[in-house]
Every structure is written in C-alpha cells, then in structure tokens.
Write a protein that holds these residues in place. Structure first.
Motif, PDB file in Angstrom:
ATOM      1  N   ASN A   3       0.856  -1.170   0.000  1.00 52.03           N
ATOM      2  CA  ASN A   3       0.000   0.000   0.000  1.00 52.03           C
ATOM      3  C   ASN A   3       0.906   1.239   0.000  1.00 52.03           C
ATOM      4  O   ASN A   3       1.210   1.796   1.041  1.00 52.03           O
ATOM      5  CB  ASN A   3      -0.922  -0.022   1.216  1.00 52.03           C
ATOM      6  N   TYR A   4       1.372   1.643  -1.190  1.00 53.30           N
ATOM      7  CA  TYR A   4       2.301   2.763  -1.326  1.00 53.30           C
ATOM      8  C   TYR A   4       1.590   4.096  -1.165  1.00 53.30           C
ATOM      9  O   TYR A   4       0.445   4.252  -1.577  1.00 53.30           O
ATOM     10  CB  TYR A   4       2.974   2.742  -2.702  1.00 53.30           C
ATOM     11  N   ARG A   5       2.292   5.047  -0.605  1.00 54.53           N
ATOM     12  CA  ARG A   5       1.760   6.405  -0.501  1.00 54.53           C
ATOM     13  C   ARG A   5       2.302   7.192  -1.688  1.00 54.53           C
ATOM     14  O   ARG A   5       3.513   7.399  -1.819  1.00 54.53           O
ATOM     15  CB  ARG A   5       2.209   7.044   0.807  1.00 54.53           C
ATOM     16  N   ILE A   6       1.399   7.643  -2.538  1.00 59.42           N
ATOM     17  CA  ILE A   6       1.780   8.395  -3.732  1.00 59.42           C
ATOM     18  C   ILE A   6       1.174   9.790  -3.621  1.00 59.42           C
ATOM     19  O   ILE A   6      -0.042   9.935  -3.528  1.00 59.42           O
ATOM     20  CB  ILE A   6       1.297   7.687  -5.012  1.00 59.42           C
ATOM     21  N   GLU A   7       2.034  10.796  -3.623  1.00 57.61           N
ATOM     22  CA  GLU A   7       1.577  12.187  -3.529  1.00 57.61           C
ATOM     23  C   GLU A   7       1.656  12.824  -4.905  1.00 57.61           C
ATOM     24  O   GLU A   7       2.670  12.700  -5.588  1.00 57.61           O
ATOM     25  CB  GLU A   7       2.467  12.975  -2.569  1.00 57.61           C
ATOM     26  N   VAL A  18       5.096  11.975  -6.452  1.00 54.57           N
ATOM     27  CA  VAL A  18       6.210  11.644  -5.555  1.00 54.57           C
ATOM     28  C   VAL A  18       5.938  10.248  -5.011  1.00 54.57           C
ATOM     29  O   VAL A  18       4.944  10.012  -4.325  1.00 54.57           O
ATOM     30  CB  VAL A  18       6.334  12.674  -4.414  1.00 54.57           C
ATOM     31  N   VAL A  19       6.823   9.300  -5.362  1.00 55.02           N
ATOM     32  CA  VAL A  19       6.617   7.894  -5.021  1.00 55.02           C
ATOM     33  C   VAL A  19       7.827   7.345  -4.282  1.00 55.02           C
ATOM     34  O   VAL A  19       8.938   7.860  -4.427  1.00 55.02           O
ATOM     35  CB  VAL A  19       6.368   7.045  -6.298  1.00 55.02           C
ATOM     36  N   PRO A  20       7.646   6.269  -3.505  1.00 51.45           N
ATOM     37  CA  PRO A  20       8.799   5.619  -2.855  1.00 51.45           C
ATOM     38  C   PRO A  20       9.723   4.985  -3.897  1.00 51.45           C
ATOM     39  O   PRO A  20       9.301   4.630  -5.002  1.00 51.45           O
ATOM     40  CB  PRO A  20       8.171   4.550  -1.972  1.00 51.45           C
ATOM     41  N   LYS A  21      10.963   4.832  -3.546  1.00 50.54           N
ATOM     42  CA  LYS A  21      11.979   4.273  -4.448  1.00 50.54           C
ATOM     43  C   LYS A  21      11.591   2.874  -4.930  1.00 50.54           C
ATOM     44  O   LYS A  21      11.742   2.540  -6.109  1.00 50.54           O
ATOM     45  CB  LYS A  21      13.323   4.232  -3.713  1.00 50.54           C
ATOM     46  N   GLU A  22      11.079   2.064  -4.018  1.00 51.35           N
ATOM     47  CA  GLU A  22      10.695   0.692  -4.364  1.00 51.35           C
ATOM     48  C   GLU A  22       9.595   0.682  -5.424  1.00 51.35           C
ATOM     49  O   GLU A  22       9.640  -0.093  -6.370  1.00 51.35           O
ATOM     50  CB  GLU A  22      10.224  -0.040  -3.106  1.00 51.35           C
ATOM     51  N   LYS A  53      10.777   9.776  -3.686  1.00 50.76           N
ATOM     52  CA  LYS A  53      10.775  10.479  -2.405  1.00 50.76           C
ATOM     53  C   LYS A  53      12.164  10.396  -1.790  1.00 50.76           C
ATOM     54  O   LYS A  53      12.800   9.348  -1.800  1.00 50.76           O
ATOM     55  CB  LYS A  53       9.762   9.809  -1.470  1.00 50.76           C
ATOM     56  N   THR A  54      12.633  11.527  -1.276  1.00 57.21           N
ATOM     57  CA  THR A  54      13.930  11.534  -0.604  1.00 57.21           C
ATOM     58  C   THR A  54      13.712  11.788   0.882  1.00 57.21           C
ATOM     59  O   THR A  54      12.814  12.527   1.270  1.00 57.21           O
ATOM     60  CB  THR A  54      14.851  12.635  -1.164  1.00 57.21           C
TER      61      THR A  54
END
Length: 150
Positions: A3-7, A18-22, A53-54
């Motif tokens: 369940n990724y958090r995508i902004e 803005v997404v997680p690296k994975e 995302k950093t």
C-alpha cells in the motif's frame, strides 16, 4: 502490491507524482502491479512525471562513526594517564562480554570517561589527514624511485 503512498503535486512545469523508491523500480517492470498502478495514474493525469521520495538526513546527528575498539585504544594511548586508562579499558572489554551487546557497554564507559566528543573527533580527523599525507608522500617517493631506476 504494498500500500504505497503516492503524492501528486502541482509545480510550474506540471504535475509530479512523488513515489517511494521501491515503487519507482517496480513501476518500470512491465506486468507488475506497480506498473499497472502507474499506468492508471498516467491515464488520469496525462504528462505527469515520477519523482522518488527523498528522506531528509539530520546533519547534526551524533553517530558512533570511528569509535571502534582500535580507535578507542589509539585515543587512550595519547592521554597522560594512558597506562591506567588502558588497564581499565581492557577490564571493561572483559566485563562487557556477559552483556547482549558488549560493544555498547564499552562505548558507554568510553563516552562517560571522555566526555569531550569534539576532542575525540578532532583527534581522528588529524589522524586521517596525517595518514592521507603519509600515503601521498609514499606514492610520490615511489614514483621518484621508479624514475631513477628507469
């Protein structure tokens, strides 16, 4: 799929997700759930760009970098009462073996004994600089010797 958090953000140049690296890695692989999710986002937001995302790093965080047993010994040997401190250091290392994390106990003793972290850090910065200079001098002398031999 996790369940990724995508902004989704609006910028001067357009929209950015803005997404997680994975997620970004998996979204590039055809057929994965992340790829399908990215295609869905592209369908709803044409021309959107993906940005990973950093995580902000704390520059002032105190770490145990360079606080190895060997470096602790080097630091202790530079002190005025080095003999008694080395005996105590060895004693602390022996006594700490019964603990789950012996290094942590020895480090705790070391930090209590030498409260001036700045002195410790400066000591090893100087050591690193001296070692770099020594290595450069050695390389230079080797080059000179090789030229003389040739």
């Amino acid at each position: 799929m996790k369940n990724y958090r995508i902004e989704i953000k609006r910028t001067e140049t357009g929209k950015v997700a803005v997404v997680p690296k994975e997620f970004a890695k998996k979204a590039c692989i055809y057929g994965t759930e992340e790829y399908e999710k990215w295609e869905e986002i592209l369908g709803k937001n044409p021309g959107i760009a993906m940005e990973t995302k950093t995580i902000k790093k704390n520059k002032d965080k105190k770490t145990n970098k360079n606080k190895t047993y060997k470096n602790m010994e080097l630091f202790i040997k530079e002190q005025e009462n080095s003999e008694s401190l080395m005996k105590e250091f060895e004693k602390q290392k022996r006594m700490s073996k019964i603990h789950k994390n012996p290094y942590k106990k020895v480090l705790e003793w070391f930090c209590n004994q030498f409260k001036e972290f700045d002195d410790y850090n400066e000591f090893f910065e100087d050591k690193e600089e001296n070692e770099e200079v020594a290595v450069e001098e050695t390389v230079e002398s080797n080059v000179v010797n090789m030229k003389k031999e040739a």
